[in-house]
Design a protein around this motif. Sequence first.
Motif, PDB file in Angstrom:
ATOM      1  N   GLY A 148      19.447   3.765   5.626  1.00 10.45           N
ATOM      2  CA  GLY A 148      18.380   4.043   6.586  1.00 10.45           C
ATOM      3  C   GLY A 148      17.009   3.996   5.931  1.00 10.45           C
ATOM      4  O   GLY A 148      16.040   3.511   6.528  1.00 10.45           O
ATOM      5  N   MET A 149      16.916   4.466   4.685  1.00 15.97           N
ATOM      6  CA  MET A 149      15.653   4.397   3.960  1.00 15.97           C
ATOM      7  C   MET A 149      15.309   2.949   3.607  1.00 15.97           C
ATOM      8  O   MET A 149      14.154   2.537   3.654  1.00 15.97           O
ATOM      9  CB  MET A 149      15.730   5.240   2.686  1.00 15.97           C
ATOM     10  N   ALA A 150      16.347   2.154   3.253  1.00 16.92           N
ATOM     11  CA  ALA A 150      16.124   0.744   2.929  1.00 16.92           C
ATOM     12  C   ALA A 150      15.673  -0.040   4.155  1.00 16.92           C
ATOM     13  O   ALA A 150      15.068  -1.112   4.013  1.00 16.92           O
ATOM     14  CB  ALA A 150      17.402   0.133   2.358  1.00 16.92           C
ATOM     15  N   ALA A 151      15.970   0.489   5.351  1.00 15.89           N
ATOM     16  CA  ALA A 151      15.551  -0.187   6.584  1.00 15.89           C
ATOM     17  C   ALA A 151      14.047  -0.098   6.791  1.00 15.89           C
ATOM     18  O   ALA A 151      13.489  -0.837   7.601  1.00 15.89           O
ATOM     19  CB  ALA A 151      16.272   0.411   7.791  1.00 15.89           C
ATOM     20  N   MET A 152      13.382   0.809   6.061  1.00 17.66           N
ATOM     21  CA  MET A 152      11.934   0.934   6.187  1.00 17.66           C
ATOM     22  C   MET A 152      11.232  -0.228   5.495  1.00 17.66           C
ATOM     23  O   MET A 152      11.558  -0.573   4.361  1.00 17.66           O
ATOM     24  CB  MET A 152      11.442   2.256   5.587  1.00 17.66           C
ATOM     25  N   ASP A 153      10.310  -0.811   6.181  1.00 20.71           N
ATOM     26  CA  ASP A 153       9.463  -1.867   5.611  1.00 20.71           C
ATOM     27  C   ASP A 153       8.061  -1.282   5.429  1.00 20.71           C
ATOM     28  O   ASP A 153       7.323  -1.099   6.391  1.00 20.71           O
ATOM     29  CB  ASP A 153       9.430  -3.071   6.556  1.00 20.71           C
ATOM     30  N   ILE A 154       7.738  -0.955   4.185  1.00 21.31           N
ATOM     31  CA  ILE A 154       6.477  -0.295   3.870  1.00 21.31           C
ATOM     32  C   ILE A 154       5.595  -1.250   3.073  1.00 21.31           C
ATOM     33  O   ILE A 154       6.082  -1.984   2.209  1.00 21.31           O
ATOM     34  CB  ILE A 154       6.716   0.999   3.061  1.00 21.31           C
ATOM     35  N   SER A 155       4.310  -1.221   3.367  1.00 18.39           N
ATOM     36  CA  SER A 155       3.372  -2.060   2.615  1.00 18.39           C
ATOM     37  C   SER A 155       3.103  -1.413   1.265  1.00 18.39           C
ATOM     38  O   SER A 155       1.984  -1.040   0.921  1.00 18.39           O
ATOM     39  CB  SER A 155       2.064  -2.233   3.391  1.00 18.39           C
ATOM     40  N   GLY A 156       4.188  -1.248   0.529  1.00 16.37           N
ATOM     41  CA  GLY A 156       4.133  -0.594  -0.764  1.00 16.37           C
ATOM     42  C   GLY A 156       5.521  -0.586  -1.369  1.00 16.37           C
ATOM     43  O   GLY A 156       6.468  -1.160  -0.816  1.00 16.37           O
ATOM     44  N   THR A 157       5.674   0.068  -2.496  1.00 19.44           N
ATOM     45  CA  THR A 157       6.950   0.121  -3.209  1.00 19.44           C
ATOM     46  C   THR A 157       7.515   1.539  -3.150  1.00 19.44           C
ATOM     47  O   THR A 157       6.829   2.498  -3.528  1.00 19.44           O
ATOM     48  CB  THR A 157       6.778  -0.307  -4.675  1.00 19.44           C
TER      49      THR A 157
END
Length: 277
Positions: free
Chosen positions: A131-140
């Motif tokens: 579920g956390m990997a499903a996040m697409d964040i403009s960062g690392t």
Amino acid sequence: MNATLTDFHYGAVTPVTAYLMACLGSALGLRCTVRSMRRGAQRKRIGWLSLAAVSIGCGIWTMHFIAMIGFSVNGAAVEYNTRLTLLSLAVAIVVVAVGVFLVGYLGARPTVLGTAGLVMGLGVAAMHYIGMAAMDISGTIRYETFTVLLSVLVAVVAATAALWAAVSIQGFWASLGASLVMGIAVTGMHYTGMAAVSVHIDHAGTSPPSSVTIMSFLLAMIAGPVTVLVLAAVIVMFDPELMLGNDEVSPEPRPAVGGAFTAGRSSSPVPYGHQGP
């Protein structure tokens, strides 16, 4: 630079609601597992255990994403990958099913509980981090190893405790109390895992999407599992033995001397796993 994170963007609303959903899923799962072990339920055992797995899995998954509604990254855009989000739901249900079926069919021996709890706990942790990997964040996204391992340990202990409660605790109120404790354990696992997270912003100045858009997506994802939990609750409510915690089940009519049939009442329940003479 490292971004400022918060898990409580909307205050206490998201953690409290997430906890209640974890409790609901645990309560339904425990009651369904108990029902599968009653005398006379052998032919329906697969159905009850399947409903238990779906209830617990949906409860844990819904808890996670309700809690994620309150997660925000200052200065970074946060979006979700639909496929990975749905994959995390499938993982939650499948691994819970493995644990529930092991205990449902093999009993509550320490080795069975330990194995089932380990599989189930690792699966719950996998659901969380998928579920956390499903996040697409403009960062690392970065994780602190020790805190991640601690969250996995909490998940394994919580899963083992839930399975033990399912086969050991009798009565509606006792199961309700166990589900409240399980809600604390599962929610605690989530926020322990979130404490391991840090985000390094790659590109400053990225305008994040509207929080309303993110909330709409998560609510749309949550709607299905919540509907399943409501239907499971209806099924449990219409089973009087589950609601009343009645361990006594009237046996099937049996032939008596002379060919007549009688349908007596059992004076006491047969413990799960006991074989008569």
